[in-house]
Design a protein around this motif. Structure first.
Motif, PDB file in Angstrom:
ATOM      1  N   ILE A   1      -3.308  26.677 -47.112  1.00 51.63           N
ATOM      2  CA  ILE A   1      -2.971  26.968 -45.720  1.00 51.63           C
ATOM      3  C   ILE A   1      -4.300  27.177 -45.013  1.00 51.63           C
ATOM      4  CG2 ILE A   1      -1.850  28.559 -44.111  1.00 51.63           C
ATOM      5  CD1 ILE A   1       0.161  29.234 -46.300  1.00 51.63           C
ATOM      6  N   PRO A   2      -4.614  26.335 -44.034  1.00 50.56           N
ATOM      7  CA  PRO A   2      -5.892  26.494 -43.327  1.00 50.56           C
ATOM      8  C   PRO A   2      -5.977  27.864 -42.670  1.00 50.56           C
ATOM      9  CG  PRO A   2      -4.763  24.485 -42.626  1.00 50.56           C
ATOM     10  CD  PRO A   2      -3.813  25.251 -43.491  1.00 50.56           C
ATOM     11  N   THR A   3      -7.149  28.446 -42.680  1.00 46.03           N
ATOM     12  CA  THR A   3      -7.357  29.744 -42.032  1.00 46.03           C
ATOM     13  C   THR A   3      -8.609  29.676 -41.174  1.00 46.03           C
ATOM     14  OG1 THR A   3      -8.648  30.581 -43.891  1.00 46.03           O
ATOM     15  CG2 THR A   3      -6.280  31.044 -43.907  1.00 46.03           C
ATOM     16  N   GLY A   4      -8.677  30.570 -40.247  1.00 40.54           N
ATOM     17  CA  GLY A   4      -9.849  30.670 -39.391  1.00 40.54           C
ATOM     18  C   GLY A   4     -10.323  32.109 -39.371  1.00 40.54           C
ATOM     19  N   CYS A   5      -9.711  32.901 -38.522  1.00 39.97           N
ATOM     20  CA  CYS A   5     -10.172  34.279 -38.294  1.00 39.97           C
ATOM     21  C   CYS A   5      -9.625  35.293 -39.297  1.00 39.97           C
ATOM     22  CB  CYS A   5      -9.782  34.707 -36.888  1.00 39.97           C
ATOM     23  SG  CYS A   5      -7.984  34.885 -36.669  1.00 39.97           S
ATOM     24  N   LEU A   6      -8.506  34.994 -39.940  1.00 40.84           N
ATOM     25  CA  LEU A   6      -7.802  35.899 -40.850  1.00 40.84           C
ATOM     26  C   LEU A   6      -7.337  37.190 -40.172  1.00 40.84           C
ATOM     27  CD1 LEU A   6      -9.874  35.483 -44.118  1.00 40.84           C
ATOM     28  CD2 LEU A   6      -7.694  34.424 -43.523  1.00 40.84           C
ATOM     29  N   MET A   7      -7.178  37.128 -38.845  1.00 37.96           N
ATOM     30  CA  MET A   7      -6.677  38.280 -38.083  1.00 37.96           C
ATOM     31  C   MET A   7      -5.522  37.902 -37.161  1.00 37.96           C
ATOM     32  SD  MET A   7     -10.235  40.238 -37.092  1.00 37.96           S
ATOM     33  CE  MET A   7     -10.737  38.946 -35.989  1.00 37.96           C
TER      34      MET A   7
END
Length: 80
Positions: free
Chosen positions: A33-39
């Motif tokens: 699952i692509p992630t960026g900020c994790l927030m």
């Protein structure tokens, strides 16, 4: 009691415990699952889950206690 999580479009099924982080379950199943900020701000990890009207951010989502079988549909965003 473990739940059965089915990831689409990968067609991968894995057992998970309620409360387990969805990203952790996906990684264990070999699903990326692509992630960026994790927030939850960037929405790179948005997925659709059975029984939810709106997409949710996988980085903030835990496996619910019901239903016994859950389908998680991953989006593909070429910008991530």
């Amino acid at each position: 009691m473990p739940l059965q999580i089915h990831f689409l479009p990968d067609d991968v099924t894995v057992l998970a415990e309620p409360g387990e982080p969805l990203l952790q379950v996906a990684a264990r199943a070999g699903v990326t699952i692509p992630t960026g900020c994790l927030m939850g701000s960037c929405h790179a990890c948005e997925v659709e889950m059975t029984g939810q009207a709106e997409p949710c951010c996988a980085c903030l989502t835990a496996v619910p206690s019901s239903p016994a079988e859950l389908e998680v549909n991953l989006f593909f965003d070429p910008t991530w």
